[in-house]
Design an enzyme around this catalytic site. Structure first.
Site, short mmCIF file in Angstrom:
data_model
loop_
_atom_site.label_atom_id
_atom_site.label_comp_id
_atom_site.label_asym_id
_atom_site.label_seq_id
_atom_site.Cartn_x
_atom_site.Cartn_y
_atom_site.Cartn_z
N ASN A 18 -4.63 -5.85 20.67
CA ASN A 18 -2.85 -6.30 20.66
C ASN A 18 -2.23 -5.56 19.74
O ASN A 18 -2.52 -5.23 18.39
CB ASN A 18 -3.27 -7.94 20.01
CG ASN A 18 -1.53 -8.12 19.77
OD1 ASN A 18 -0.69 -7.92 20.60
ND2 ASN A 18 -1.51 -9.02 18.80
N TYR B 39 7.36 -4.78 15.40
CA TYR B 39 7.13 -4.46 14.02
C TYR B 39 8.05 -3.47 13.25
O TYR B 39 7.92 -2.30 14.01
CB TYR B 39 5.69 -4.32 13.76
CG TYR B 39 4.78 -5.29 13.99
CD1 TYR B 39 4.95 -6.71 14.54
CD2 TYR B 39 3.16 -5.14 14.07
CE1 TYR B 39 4.22 -7.88 14.79
CE2 TYR B 39 2.51 -6.08 14.39
CZ TYR B 39 2.87 -7.31 14.63
OH TYR B 39 1.82 -8.42 14.93
N ARG C 178 0.90 -1.22 0.16
CA ARG C 178 0.00 -0.21 -0.06
C ARG C 178 0.78 1.18 -0.05
O ARG C 178 0.34 2.43 -0.18
CB ARG C 178 -1.02 -0.01 1.12
CG ARG C 178 -2.30 -0.78 0.95
CD ARG C 178 -3.09 -0.68 2.19
NE ARG C 178 -2.90 -1.43 3.24
CZ ARG C 178 -3.17 -1.26 4.45
NH1 ARG C 178 -4.15 -0.27 4.76
NH2 ARG C 178 -2.88 -2.35 5.55
N LYS D 57 9.20 -0.71 2.76
CA LYS D 57 8.27 0.19 3.47
C LYS D 57 9.30 0.53 4.88
O LYS D 57 8.98 1.87 5.05
CB LYS D 57 7.13 -0.69 4.06
CG LYS D 57 6.38 0.06 5.06
CD LYS D 57 4.96 -0.37 4.96
CE LYS D 57 4.93 -1.75 5.97
NZ LYS D 57 3.52 -1.90 6.17
C1 UD1 Z 1 -1.12 -8.45 13.77
C2 UD1 Z 1 -1.60 -9.35 15.07
C3 UD1 Z 1 -2.69 -8.46 15.60
C4 UD1 Z 1 -2.66 -7.33 15.93
C5 UD1 Z 1 -1.78 -6.48 14.79
C6 UD1 Z 1 -1.40 -5.26 15.15
C7 UD1 Z 1 -0.75 -11.51 14.40
C8 UD1 Z 1 -1.66 -12.91 13.97
N1 UD1 Z 1 -1.93 -10.65 14.59
O1 UD1 Z 1 -2.13 -8.59 12.89
O2 UD1 Z 1 -3.17 -9.49 16.56
O3 UD1 Z 1 -3.65 -6.63 16.42
O4 UD1 Z 1 -0.81 -7.03 14.08
O5 UD1 Z 1 -1.09 -4.23 13.99
O6 UD1 Z 1 0.28 -11.65 14.70
N2 UD1 Z 1 5.10 -9.98 8.96
C9 UD1 Z 1 6.21 -10.84 8.62
N3 UD1 Z 1 5.97 -11.97 8.04
C10 UD1 Z 1 4.63 -12.71 8.12
C11 UD1 Z 1 3.59 -11.68 8.28
C12 UD1 Z 1 3.82 -10.28 9.06
O7 UD1 Z 1 7.42 -10.28 8.75
O8 UD1 Z 1 4.81 -13.63 7.48
C13 UD1 Z 1 5.38 -8.64 9.52
C14 UD1 Z 1 4.81 -7.51 8.57
O9 UD1 Z 1 5.94 -6.97 7.87
C15 UD1 Z 1 4.32 -6.44 9.66
C16 UD1 Z 1 4.04 -7.46 11.16
O10 UD1 Z 1 4.69 -8.39 10.91
O11 UD1 Z 1 5.24 -5.72 10.20
C17 UD1 Z 1 2.64 -7.60 11.35
O12 UD1 Z 1 1.97 -8.00 10.15
P1 UD1 Z 1 0.53 -8.03 9.82
O13 UD1 Z 1 0.27 -8.92 8.47
O14 UD1 Z 1 0.30 -6.54 9.59
O15 UD1 Z 1 -0.18 -8.35 10.84
P2 UD1 Z 1 -1.96 -8.19 11.33
O16 UD1 Z 1 -2.85 -9.03 10.55
O17 UD1 Z 1 -2.25 -6.65 11.08
#
Ligand code: UD1
Ligand code: MG
Length: 446
Positions: A172, A102, A18, A25
């Site tokens: 969370n 994150y 996005r 990013k």
């Molecule tokens: C996650 C949380 C959710 C929380 C939210 C807060 C989980 C399952 N859920 O959801 O409870 O409320 O963040 O923003 O953890 N990332 C990776 N590899 C992956 C997936 C994600 O590096 O395979 C990183 C992303 O780059 C990002 C962060 O982890 O920086 C969070 O990932 P994102 O997909 O945004 O999680 P949410 O679904 O938003």
């Protein structure tokens, strides 16, 4: 008692679609530095002894930006739990506390991380401490299921939450502090049997509880947890960070006439009694001494300014500008890679590049140091107390001796001896009555 060690895993494998950007990013800058480096700075402040940044395929630029910190590759994005697993090798043998952050949530404060670590390290020694927050709109955040006493039983992702759970406002943030001795054991029990088919890091809490381990949450203000997913989010994060930087500068003794219009870098340094008028921009690498006044619309980066100097309005200091004590740099004056010694003045419409301006020298309006011949850059050296007349061009390499005077409009191509008067321009010719004759001739022909 020896202090428990802290490690950190920064998740940054997300593609950041996005942002609509060719830049990863987490490398988008806030206050002049990539957002992931803000987090690394915060982790340094909590003395994390090992930090691993989890990246996705093709994110070499992120690895370069965080070096010498190691990166771990998450080959496929299979969820936050899987992402932390990617750091397993980098954390081999580590049994202290592991912070999970994150990369796109860069505004966390040192104080908040310290509160999380303190909760980890005191009774009942929770295996997992989660950072919670209460956003205005809980939207699709995971919900914290726990007691009012800060004990936590589970995190339920929005997709799995029932109606009652979705009404919970406690969310969370994603930030956790986890006991490194059990982290990877707990992670091995996480499955992808859920709505998204992903390995949820959030499942750690229920898994730990099922094993009889305590879990807890601590709260943080919403503005520390702004996540950057779009350019609009980036602007929101920038504004919050600017407010913090300005507040810190003012607390340190800087007057800002209109703080909201002053833009700082993460590393801008000020002495006391600095006065900044509206609309001033600081790029990275600026140090401003005591008692400096910066007038409106100045743009300053990579520069050092000594005490009591006056800059602007509309001054431009580029990298390598060193402005001496009580020197004056006035409107539409650009200074690059030059030393302006104490008390020297360049008050109007000049370009000074690759130069030294001696103490007390006066640079007339419109003076240009011609530092570039299309191939190489050369130096201009102006002695102490020299006077350069308006609209002079100093063709470098060239040296103007101490106390020398250069007549206005000169193009100086050879060194000028100390205390000399040099004039290098066409001689003035006065044709008596010539103006009158010219006008009469033109009028006759009309
Ligand atoms: C996650 C949380 C959710 C929380 C939210 C807060 C989980 C399952 N859920 O959801 O409870 O409320 O963040 O923003 O953890 N990332 C990776 N590899 C992956 C997936 C994600 O590096 O395979 C990183 C992303 O780059 C990002 C962060 O982890 O920086 C969070 O990932 P994102 O997909 O945004 O999680 P949410 O679904 O938003
Ligand atoms: Mg998210």
């Amino acid at each position: 008692m020896t202090e428990t060690e802290t490690a950190a895993v920064v998740l940054a494998a997300g593609k950041g679609t996005r942002m609509k950007s060719d830049l990863a990013k987490v490398l988008h800058p806030l206050a002049g530095r990539p957002m992931v480096r803000h987090l690394i700075g915060t982790l340094d402040a909590v003395r994390a002894s090992r930090t691993v940044v989890v990246v996705g395929p093709g994110m070499e630029s992120v690895a370069e930006a965080v070096a010498p910190l190691p990166t771990a590759l998450q080959a496929e994005q299979r969820g936050t739990g899987d992402a932390v697993k990617a750091a397993r090798a980098a954390l081999a043998g580590f049994a202290g506390d592991v912070l999970v952050l994150y990369g796109d949530t860069p505004l966390l404060t040192v104080e908040t991380l310290e509160r999380m670590l303190a909760a980890r390290r005191s009774a009942p020694h929770p295996a997992v401490v989660v950072l919670g927050f209460e956003p205005d709109d809980p939207a699709e955040y995971g919900r914290l299921i726990g007691g009012a006493d800060g004990a936590l039983d589970a995190i339920v992702e929005f997709r799995e939450a029932d109606e009652t759970q979705r009404r919970i406002g406690l969310c969370n943030s994603g930030v956790m502090a986890i006991d490194g001795a059990v982290l990877f054991d707990l992670l091995d029990a996480v499955t992808d049997e859920n709505a998204k088919g992903e390995y949820y890091l959030t499942d750690l809490v229920a898994i730990a509880r099922a094993r009889g381990l305590a879990c807890a949450y601590v709260m943080a203000p919403v503005e520390e947890l702004v996540g950057v997913n779009s350019r609009a989010d980036l602007a929101v994060a920038e504004r919050i960070l600017q407010d913090r930087l300005r507040a810190a500068a003012m607390a340190g003794g800087v007057t800002m006439l209109d703080p909201e219009t002053v833009w700082l870098s993460h590393d801008t340094k000020f002495g006391r009694d600095v006065v900044i008028q509206p609309n001033v921009f600081f790029g990275p690498g600026v140090t401003i001494g005591d008692g400096v006044t910066i007038k409106a619309f100045s743009h300053i980066e990579g520069a050092r300014v000594a005490e009591d100097a006056i800059l602007g309005p509309y001054a431009r200091l580029r990298p390598g500008a060193e402005i001496g004590k009580a020197a004056h740099i006035g409107n539409f004056v650009e200074i690059k890679a030059s030393v302006v010694e104490a008390g020297a003045k360049a008050n109007h419409l000049s370009y000074i590049g690759d130069a030294r301006i001696g103490a007390g020298a006066n640079i007339g309006a419109g003076t240009i140091t011609c530092n570039y011949d299309g191939f190489t850059k050369s130096l201009t050296d102006i002695g102490a107390g020299a006077f350069i007349g308006s609209n002079s061009a100093l063709v470098a390499p060239v040296k103007i001796g101490d106390g020398a005077i250069v007549g206005a409009g000169s193009t100086i191509t050879r060194d000028v001896p100390a205390d000399a008067l040099s004039i290098a321009r066409g001689d003035q010719k006065d044709i008596v009555g010539g103006g009158m004759r010219y006008r009469m001739g033109r009028n006759r022909r009309k």
